[in-house]
Design a protein around this motif. Sequence first.
Motif, PDB file in Angstrom:
ATOM      1  N   UNK A 106       0.832  -1.204   0.000  1.00 12.86           N
ATOM      2  CA  UNK A 106       0.000   0.000   0.000  1.00 12.86           C
ATOM      3  C   UNK A 106       0.866   1.254   0.000  1.00 12.86           C
ATOM      4  N   UNK A 107       1.954   1.232   0.742  1.00 15.15           N
ATOM      5  CA  UNK A 107       2.876   2.366   0.778  1.00 15.15           C
ATOM      6  C   UNK A 107       3.472   2.617  -0.602  1.00 15.15           C
ATOM      7  N   UNK A 108       3.855   1.568  -1.297  1.00 12.60           N
ATOM      8  CA  UNK A 108       4.400   1.717  -2.646  1.00 12.60           C
ATOM      9  C   UNK A 108       3.354   2.289  -3.597  1.00 12.60           C
ATOM     10  N   UNK A 109       2.095   1.824  -3.454  1.00 12.83           N
ATOM     11  CA  UNK A 109       1.019   2.346  -4.315  1.00 12.83           C
ATOM     12  C   UNK A 109       0.752   3.820  -4.047  1.00 12.83           C
ATOM     13  N   UNK A 110       0.781   4.224  -2.777  1.00 11.73           N
ATOM     14  CA  UNK A 110       0.474   5.615  -2.436  1.00 11.73           C
ATOM     15  C   UNK A 110       1.623   6.563  -2.783  1.00 11.73           C
ATOM     16  N   UNK A 111       2.863   6.150  -2.540  1.00 14.72           N
ATOM     17  CA  UNK A 111       4.010   7.005  -2.853  1.00 14.72           C
ATOM     18  C   UNK A 111       4.255   7.097  -4.351  1.00 14.72           C
ATOM     19  N   UNK A 112       3.919   6.070  -5.091  1.00 12.68           N
ATOM     20  CA  UNK A 112       4.065   6.006  -6.551  1.00 12.68           C
ATOM     21  C   UNK A 112       5.412   6.544  -7.026  1.00 12.68           C
ATOM     22  N   UNK A 113       6.488   6.006  -6.469  1.00 16.73           N
ATOM     23  CA  UNK A 113       7.860   6.366  -6.866  1.00 16.73           C
ATOM     24  C   UNK A 113       8.105   7.875  -6.776  1.00 16.73           C
ATOM     25  N   UNK A 114       7.587   8.495  -5.726  1.00 18.22           N
ATOM     26  CA  UNK A 114       7.826   9.919  -5.493  1.00 18.22           C
ATOM     27  C   UNK A 114       6.774  10.852  -6.066  1.00 18.22           C
ATOM     28  N   UNK A 115       5.852  10.329  -6.876  1.00 18.32           N
ATOM     29  CA  UNK A 115       4.816  11.184  -7.465  1.00 18.32           C
ATOM     30  C   UNK A 115       3.682  11.441  -6.493  1.00 18.32           C
ATOM     31  N   UNK A 116       3.468  10.544  -5.549  1.00 20.83           N
ATOM     32  CA  UNK A 116       2.427  10.726  -4.539  1.00 20.83           C
ATOM     33  C   UNK A 116       1.034  10.384  -5.040  1.00 20.83           C
ATOM     34  N   UNK A 117       0.072  10.683  -4.208  1.00 23.17           N
ATOM     35  CA  UNK A 117      -1.332  10.394  -4.506  1.00 23.17           C
ATOM     36  C   UNK A 117      -2.161  11.646  -4.245  1.00 23.17           C
ATOM     37  N   UNK A 118      -3.080  11.928  -5.135  1.00 22.99           N
ATOM     38  CA  UNK A 118      -3.953  13.090  -4.986  1.00 22.99           C
ATOM     39  C   UNK A 118      -5.025  12.782  -3.945  1.00 22.99           C
ATOM     40  N   UNK A 119      -5.176  13.698  -2.981  1.00 26.24           N
ATOM     41  CA  UNK A 119      -6.117  13.529  -1.880  1.00 26.24           C
ATOM     42  C   UNK A 119      -7.181  14.610  -1.969  1.00 26.24           C
ATOM     43  N   UNK A 120      -8.431  14.233  -1.789  1.00 26.65           N
ATOM     44  CA  UNK A 120      -9.555  15.181  -1.812  1.00 26.65           C
ATOM     45  C   UNK A 120     -10.040  15.407  -0.394  1.00 26.65           C
ATOM     46  N   UNK A 121     -10.166  16.662   0.011  1.00 23.91           N
ATOM     47  CA  UNK A 121     -10.679  17.044   1.320  1.00 23.91           C
ATOM     48  C   UNK A 121     -12.096  17.569   1.136  1.00 23.91           C
ATOM     49  N   UNK A 122     -13.063  16.884   1.726  1.00 23.42           N
ATOM     50  CA  UNK A 122     -14.442  17.331   1.679  1.00 23.42           C
ATOM     51  C   UNK A 122     -14.714  18.042   3.008  1.00 23.42           C
ATOM     52  N   UNK A 123     -15.036  19.331   2.973  1.00 17.24           N
ATOM     53  CA  UNK A 123     -15.152  20.093   4.226  1.00 17.24           C
ATOM     54  C   UNK A 123     -16.261  19.595   5.131  1.00 17.24           C
TER      55      UNK A 123
END
Length: 191
Positions: A106-123
């Motif tokens: 899961x860590x490898x999927x989320x970090x994506x070789x340094x590109x990261x993952x886009x996160x959405x914040x719903x207020x």
Amino acid sequence: MPERNIEFGAFGARGIKGHEAVARQLDALAGFIATPVTVRRGLLARLHYLTRTDHARAAAREAGLTVTDRTLRAWLEGRRSPSRQNLARIEAAYRAVRRRNVARSLLARLNRAGRGTRVEFHPLNQSQVPRPRQRALSYRTLNVRHWDRIVAAWAAGDDAALDDAWVSDAVVDLGSEWGQYEYVTNIGFAA
């Protein structure tokens, strides 16, 4: 840290802590067994997961499932049924072991070789807050590149460490309004 909410919901706002929403999303990505532990099929699936290797058995014992091998065999063969307390222990041990097992991938999927993952914040939900006390909040997105501490705290089941890692590694990157997103209705990301 500044901007931590002391009395959240005093005026009717509703939401959950951001790290709790992240934990829910990580749990969804972990792919837990959907059948409840109270159903025979769900119980057997969890027991097979926890007993298929010596490493899995050791991890299950570490996570709190401390029954004898004889009792485990009786449960697997259907000769006996676990009590409610043991069902809760089986579920807790299964979740702890599953989190540890999927953390690295899961860590490898989320970090994506340094590109990261886009996160959405719903207020947070302010529908019950009187108009003069409502804040202008908007839906925000952020690319989180460092998930190491967040996933490690989630895998360990440590809420305080997860909260600290989530705030210091992700939320503060929202800029000066990061305190407005300490509580949210949802946090979404896909990996």
